[in-house]
Design a protein around this motif. Structure first.
Motif, PDB file in Angstrom:
ATOM      1  N   ALA A 178       0.828  -1.205   0.000  1.00  0.00           N
ATOM      2  CA  ALA A 178       0.000   0.000   0.000  1.00  0.00           C
ATOM      3  C   ALA A 178       0.863   1.257   0.000  1.00  0.00           C
ATOM      4  N   VAL A 179       1.943   1.249   0.784  1.00  0.00           N
ATOM      5  CA  VAL A 179       2.847   2.402   0.841  1.00  0.00           C
ATOM      6  C   VAL A 179       3.485   2.658  -0.520  1.00  0.00           C
ATOM      7  N   LEU A 180       3.988   1.614  -1.160  1.00  0.00           N
ATOM      8  CA  LEU A 180       4.611   1.783  -2.478  1.00  0.00           C
ATOM      9  C   LEU A 180       3.594   2.216  -3.527  1.00  0.00           C
ATOM     10  N   ALA A 181       2.361   1.701  -3.427  1.00  0.00           N
ATOM     11  CA  ALA A 181       1.317   2.079  -4.378  1.00  0.00           C
ATOM     12  C   ALA A 181       0.950   3.560  -4.261  1.00  0.00           C
ATOM     13  N   ARG A 182       1.130   4.135  -3.066  1.00  0.00           N
ATOM     14  CA  ARG A 182       0.855   5.567  -2.874  1.00  0.00           C
ATOM     15  C   ARG A 182       2.014   6.440  -3.343  1.00  0.00           C
ATOM     16  N   GLY A 183       3.070   5.826  -3.835  1.00  0.00           N
ATOM     17  CA  GLY A 183       4.226   6.595  -4.277  1.00  0.00           C
ATOM     18  C   GLY A 183       5.136   6.992  -3.146  1.00  0.00           C
ATOM     19  N   GLU A 184       5.093   6.271  -2.019  1.00  0.00           N
ATOM     20  CA  GLU A 184       5.904   6.588  -0.850  1.00  0.00           C
ATOM     21  C   GLU A 184       7.022   5.568  -0.680  1.00  0.00           C
ATOM     22  N   LEU A 185       7.887   5.814   0.299  1.00  0.00           N
ATOM     23  CA  LEU A 185       9.001   4.930   0.608  1.00  0.00           C
ATOM     24  C   LEU A 185       8.744   4.220   1.933  1.00  0.00           C
ATOM     25  N   PHE A 186       9.262   3.020   2.061  1.00  0.00           N
ATOM     26  CA  PHE A 186       9.023   2.184   3.241  1.00  0.00           C
ATOM     27  C   PHE A 186      10.363   1.902   3.908  1.00  0.00           C
ATOM     28  N   VAL A 187      10.605   2.570   5.051  1.00  0.00           N
ATOM     29  CA  VAL A 187      11.813   2.286   5.821  1.00  0.00           C
ATOM     30  C   VAL A 187      11.516   1.092   6.719  1.00  0.00           C
ATOM     31  N   ALA A 188      12.374   0.076   6.661  1.00  0.00           N
ATOM     32  CA  ALA A 188      12.097  -1.181   7.344  1.00  0.00           C
ATOM     33  C   ALA A 188      13.180  -1.528   8.359  1.00  0.00           C
ATOM     34  N   PHE A 189      12.754  -2.165   9.428  1.00  0.00           N
ATOM     35  CA  PHE A 189      13.638  -2.746  10.426  1.00  0.00           C
ATOM     36  C   PHE A 189      13.634  -4.251  10.187  1.00  0.00           C
ATOM     37  N   LEU A 190      14.796  -4.814   9.889  1.00  0.00           N
ATOM     38  CA  LEU A 190      14.933  -6.250   9.642  1.00  0.00           C
ATOM     39  C   LEU A 190      15.590  -6.904  10.860  1.00  0.00           C
ATOM     40  N   THR A 191      15.014  -8.004  11.330  1.00  0.00           N
ATOM     41  CA  THR A 191      15.598  -8.687  12.476  1.00  0.00           C
ATOM     42  C   THR A 191      15.306 -10.181  12.424  1.00  0.00           C
ATOM     43  N   THR A 192      16.171 -10.931  13.075  1.00  0.00           N
ATOM     44  CA  THR A 192      15.935 -12.366  13.271  1.00  0.00           C
ATOM     45  C   THR A 192      15.919 -12.676  14.766  1.00  0.00           C
TER      46      THR A 192
END
Length: 266
Positions: A178-192
């Motif tokens: 949804a964020v990408l479809a709105r033309g925005e950027l998605f900052v993500a936290f990746l963890t294991t």
């Protein structure tokens, strides 16, 4: 007949909505360019890695001026520059004090706020884009985009301890699209967590238009540890899980994904 017509109209609207969403995603992808909108320098790792496995660095390999622990800061700032800054390459570059003040003005903007109109953006004369400016004025940029250590104490980091199920990751996947479809950027936290083979932040900027495997979505990612090329994050509908590309600093495979900087306290 009315019911059939209603179903047909409903299907048409769903199709039209999907088409618009994909068009907007393509526009967003075209608007963010890895070789223009990211930093020229790397976030250095605290540990030394061999095939994704961490070990302590030897004293001789540790530099006093090493720029590390800034992955969250660099992703956040790249998103802020995209939304609030404008470059004027034909103008004269600013002196150090003025440039530092403008960099800080960008980083003080709320990351989740709406982008500024072009005529209201913070201007950076003398450079064509963030990549060029961060290469020419590397140390000044590094000193003024923010400290890395507060990232360890973000309130939202606690999600990795209690929002770790496949249901939450499915919601994150839907939110990402949804964020990408709105033309925005998605900052993500990746963890294991609790293993911590990765505990890192990246910026997701594009859904690839096609995938060789049905049910697998592939995303292009700006990883501050790797300023040379985009990385790849994938979503498997079958496994209901994300996985991240293998490299020297990560063994590859399963990761949990959490959005950050999308709203206050996130």
């Amino acid at each position: 007949m009315l019911g059939t017509l209603g179903k047909s109209m409903g299907a048409w609207w769903l199709g039209a909505f999907a088409a618009v969403a994909f068009v907007r995603a393509d526009v967003a992808a075209a608007d963010f360019h890895f070789d223009r909108d990211t930093f020229a320098f790397a976030n250095q790792t605290v540990f030394e890695y061999h095939e994704g496995h961490a070990s302590l660095r030897k004293p001789s390999g540790t530099k006093k001026d090493a720029y590390n622990r800034h992955c969250f800061v660099m992703c956040r700032t790249a998103a802020q520059f995209k939304k609030f800054a404008r470059f004027e390459p034909r103008s004269t570059p600013l002196d150090d004090a003025s440039l530092a003040a403008r960099v800080r003005a960008v980083t003080h903007q709320a990351t989740w706020a709406e982008p500024l109109p072009e005529n209201q953006r913070i201007i950076f004369p003398g450079y064509k884009d963030l990549k060029e400016m961060s290469k020419a004025r590397r140390e000044l940029v590094q000193l003024n985009i923010g400290h890395g250590w507060p990232s360890y104490f973000r309130i939202s980091n606690a999600r990795m301890m209690f929002q770790d199920g496949t249901g939450y990751q499915e919601k994150t996947h839907a939110r990402l699209d949804a964020v990408l479809a709105r033309g925005e950027l998605f900052v993500a936290f990746l963890t294991t967590y609790p293993r911590f083979t990765i505990n890192h932040s990246v910026l997701i900027y594009k859904l690839k238009s096609s995938s060789p495997n049905p049910g697998v979505d592939r995303y292009l990612v700006y990883d501050p540890n790797h300023p040379e090329l985009p990385r790849e994050l994938t979503w498997s509908a079958h496994d209901r899980a994300f996985s991240y590309q293998k490299d020297w600093d990560f063994v590859g495979g399963f990761v949990r994904v959490y959005q950050v900087y999308g709203e206050p306290l996130q």
